[in-house]
Every structure is written in C-alpha cells, then in structure tokens.
Scaffold this motif. Structure first.
Motif, PDB file in Angstrom:
ATOM      1  N   ARG A 145      13.216   0.398 -13.343  1.00  0.00           N
ATOM      2  CA  ARG A 145      13.075   0.868 -14.725  1.00  0.00           C
ATOM      3  C   ARG A 145      13.198  -0.259 -15.746  1.00  0.00           C
ATOM      4  O   ARG A 145      12.868  -0.089 -16.911  1.00  0.00           O
ATOM      5  N   VAL A 146      13.658  -1.429 -15.314  1.00  0.00           N
ATOM      6  CA  VAL A 146      13.955  -2.526 -16.230  1.00  0.00           C
ATOM      7  C   VAL A 146      12.825  -3.557 -16.286  1.00  0.00           C
ATOM      8  O   VAL A 146      12.471  -4.043 -17.360  1.00  0.00           O
ATOM      9  N   LEU A 147      12.269  -3.882 -15.134  1.00  0.00           N
ATOM     10  CA  LEU A 147      11.294  -4.971 -15.051  1.00  0.00           C
ATOM     11  C   LEU A 147       9.902  -4.427 -14.740  1.00  0.00           C
ATOM     12  O   LEU A 147       9.615  -3.284 -15.047  1.00  0.00           O
ATOM     13  N   ASP A 148       9.040  -5.214 -14.128  1.00  0.00           N
ATOM     14  CA  ASP A 148       7.672  -4.794 -13.822  1.00  0.00           C
ATOM     15  C   ASP A 148       7.714  -3.786 -12.672  1.00  0.00           C
ATOM     16  O   ASP A 148       7.847  -4.160 -11.510  1.00  0.00           O
ATOM     17  N   THR A 149       7.593  -2.515 -13.013  1.00  0.00           N
ATOM     18  CA  THR A 149       7.750  -1.420 -12.055  1.00  0.00           C
ATOM     19  C   THR A 149       6.830  -1.581 -10.846  1.00  0.00           C
ATOM     20  O   THR A 149       7.277  -1.465  -9.699  1.00  0.00           O
ATOM     21  N   GLU A 150       5.567  -1.857 -11.098  1.00  0.00           N
ATOM     22  CA  GLU A 150       4.599  -1.964 -10.005  1.00  0.00           C
ATOM     23  C   GLU A 150       4.973  -3.101  -9.038  1.00  0.00           C
ATOM     24  O   GLU A 150       4.967  -2.913  -7.821  1.00  0.00           O
ATOM     25  N   LYS A 151       5.309  -4.257  -9.571  1.00  0.00           N
ATOM     26  CA  LYS A 151       5.659  -5.392  -8.705  1.00  0.00           C
ATOM     27  C   LYS A 151       6.950  -5.129  -7.928  1.00  0.00           C
ATOM     28  O   LYS A 151       7.056  -5.487  -6.759  1.00  0.00           O
ATOM     29  N   ILE A 152       7.917  -4.491  -8.578  1.00  0.00           N
ATOM     30  CA  ILE A 152       9.183  -4.179  -7.903  1.00  0.00           C
ATOM     31  C   ILE A 152       8.929  -3.178  -6.772  1.00  0.00           C
ATOM     32  O   ILE A 152       9.411  -3.359  -5.651  1.00  0.00           O
ATOM     33  N   LEU A 153       8.158  -2.125  -7.037  1.00  0.00           N
ATOM     34  CA  LEU A 153       7.874  -1.122  -6.006  1.00  0.00           C
ATOM     35  C   LEU A 153       7.077  -1.731  -4.849  1.00  0.00           C
ATOM     36  O   LEU A 153       7.327  -1.409  -3.684  1.00  0.00           O
ATOM     37  N   ASN A 154       6.136  -2.619  -5.166  1.00  0.00           N
ATOM     38  CA  ASN A 154       5.385  -3.301  -4.104  1.00  0.00           C
ATOM     39  C   ASN A 154       6.314  -4.153  -3.249  1.00  0.00           C
ATOM     40  O   ASN A 154       6.182  -4.193  -2.026  1.00  0.00           O
ATOM     41  N   ALA A 155       7.254  -4.836  -3.883  1.00  0.00           N
ATOM     42  CA  ALA A 155       8.211  -5.674  -3.145  1.00  0.00           C
ATOM     43  C   ALA A 155       9.106  -4.813  -2.256  1.00  0.00           C
ATOM     44  O   ALA A 155       9.403  -5.187  -1.113  1.00  0.00           O
ATOM     45  N   ILE A 156       9.516  -3.650  -2.749  1.00  0.00           N
ATOM     46  CA  ILE A 156      10.329  -2.731  -1.948  1.00  0.00           C
ATOM     47  C   ILE A 156       9.529  -2.275  -0.728  1.00  0.00           C
ATOM     48  O   ILE A 156      10.033  -2.258   0.394  1.00  0.00           O
ATOM     49  N   ALA A 157       8.266  -1.914  -0.948  1.00  0.00           N
ATOM     50  CA  ALA A 157       7.407  -1.472   0.158  1.00  0.00           C
ATOM     51  C   ALA A 157       7.218  -2.583   1.183  1.00  0.00           C
ATOM     52  O   ALA A 157       7.276  -2.340   2.395  1.00  0.00           O
ATOM     53  N   GLU A 158       7.011  -3.815   0.708  1.00  0.00           N
ATOM     54  CA  GLU A 158       6.857  -4.948   1.639  1.00  0.00           C
ATOM     55  C   GLU A 158       8.117  -5.184   2.456  1.00  0.00           C
ATOM     56  O   GLU A 158       8.035  -5.469   3.645  1.00  0.00           O
ATOM     57  N   LYS A 159       9.276  -5.082   1.806  1.00  0.00           N
ATOM     58  CA  LYS A 159      10.542  -5.289   2.530  1.00  0.00           C
ATOM     59  C   LYS A 159      10.722  -4.223   3.592  1.00  0.00           C
ATOM     60  O   LYS A 159      11.194  -4.506   4.691  1.00  0.00           O
ATOM     61  N   ARG A 160      10.335  -2.984   3.281  1.00  0.00           N
ATOM     62  CA  ARG A 160      10.454  -1.902   4.269  1.00  0.00           C
ATOM     63  C   ARG A 160       9.538  -2.167   5.458  1.00  0.00           C
ATOM     64  O   ARG A 160       9.900  -1.936   6.591  1.00  0.00           O
TER      65      ARG A 160
END
Length: 165
Positions: A145-160
């Motif tokens: 909710r604080v930073l670039d939502t799309e990039k953060i969610l993509n990074a979470i998906a990549e880590k998973r």
C-alpha cells in the motif's frame, strides 16, 4: 516493517527545505532527514546506524563546500551498510564527466536536474524505495500500500515461485 531512512543532502537551506516539502508524503513510513553538508550527513547516518535504521535512499546535491556529492556517493558505495542504499544525484551543476564517474562506480541510481518538478521527484523516490525494499526486505506485504503496488506484488509472486509455493 523495518525502519528505513531517506536522507537529503544539500548545502543550500532553501533547496533542502523544498526537497523535504516535496517528499513529506513518505514521512509516515520512512524516517526523512536533512543535512546541509557531507559531514552532517555522515553524522546522521552514524546516529541512525546505532539505532539499526538502514539508509534506504539518499538524495544528494553535487556541488558542496567540503566534498562533492559524487565523491560522497562513491564513498557510501564502499561501506558495507550503505552499499545497497539507493543513490540519487539532485543537481544543476554536475558535468558529464562527474556523472559518468558516478555511474561507472555504480554509485548513482538516478539523476535529477534542478529545477525539478515535485511530482517527478516523488515518483523517482517511490521507484527507488520500491527497488530498495524488494532487494532488502523479507516481508514485502506491508509495503504493497506504500510503494509501487505492481512491482511489490510481482516480487512477492517471484519469491513464492523461487520457494516452490
């Protein structure tokens, strides 16, 4: 969420105040500090290091009385706890050779020419902080909710995917 700091360095008080005003929207989630010299900046970094607050982003002017911004950014790149800090040069006076030196030493992540537009500065700060958090933070969810939502969610998906989840 870990505590991270943004540090703005400029020897001109009016410029420093303007930068601080333009990025005050980040104060809710980051410690935002100002310094009018390289020696003051080093002192601020040391004070927060003792409190285990990481320097996530530095916005630094180039032409200053005691040391140039570029030589300071190169110096920060050589320190273990500031090597990963995102570094932005905010200046109207850096020549091409100075800028190339900073880029070649991997000490510069972005260059903003003075005068800048407030929205442009906020966007660059958000981008740089997003990169820093993705590279240095284990739990990314609070940052969605604080930073670039799309990039953060993509990074979470990549880590998973990396962990086979």
């Amino acid at each position: 969420m870990n505590k991270f700091m943004i540090l703005c360095v400029d020897d001109e008080r009016e410029v420093l105040d303007s930068v601080m005003q333009d990025i005050d929207c980040f104060e809710e989630n980051f410690i935002v500090e100002a310094a009018q010299s390289v020696s003051e900046a080093k002192s601020v970094i040391e004070d927060y290091r003792e409190q285990e607050v990481a320097l996530a982003l530095i916005l630094c002017d180039h032409i200053m009385p005691e040391q140039t911004g570029i030589s300071f950014l190169i110096e920060l790149n050589d320190e273990p706890d500031t090597a990963k800090t995102r570094k932005v040069l905010l200046t109207g006076q850096a020549g091409l050779n100075d800028t190339v030196e900073a880029v070649n030493h991997a000490s510069l992540d972005f260059f903003i020419a003075k005068p800048w537009m407030g929205e442009q500065l906020r966007q660059v700060v958000k981008e740089q902080l997003t990169h820093y958090v993705i590279e240095n933070e284990k739990d990314l969810m609070p940052w969605v909710r604080v930073l670039d939502t799309e990039k953060i969610l993509n990074a979470i998906a990549e880590k998973r995917m990396d962990f086979g989840e």
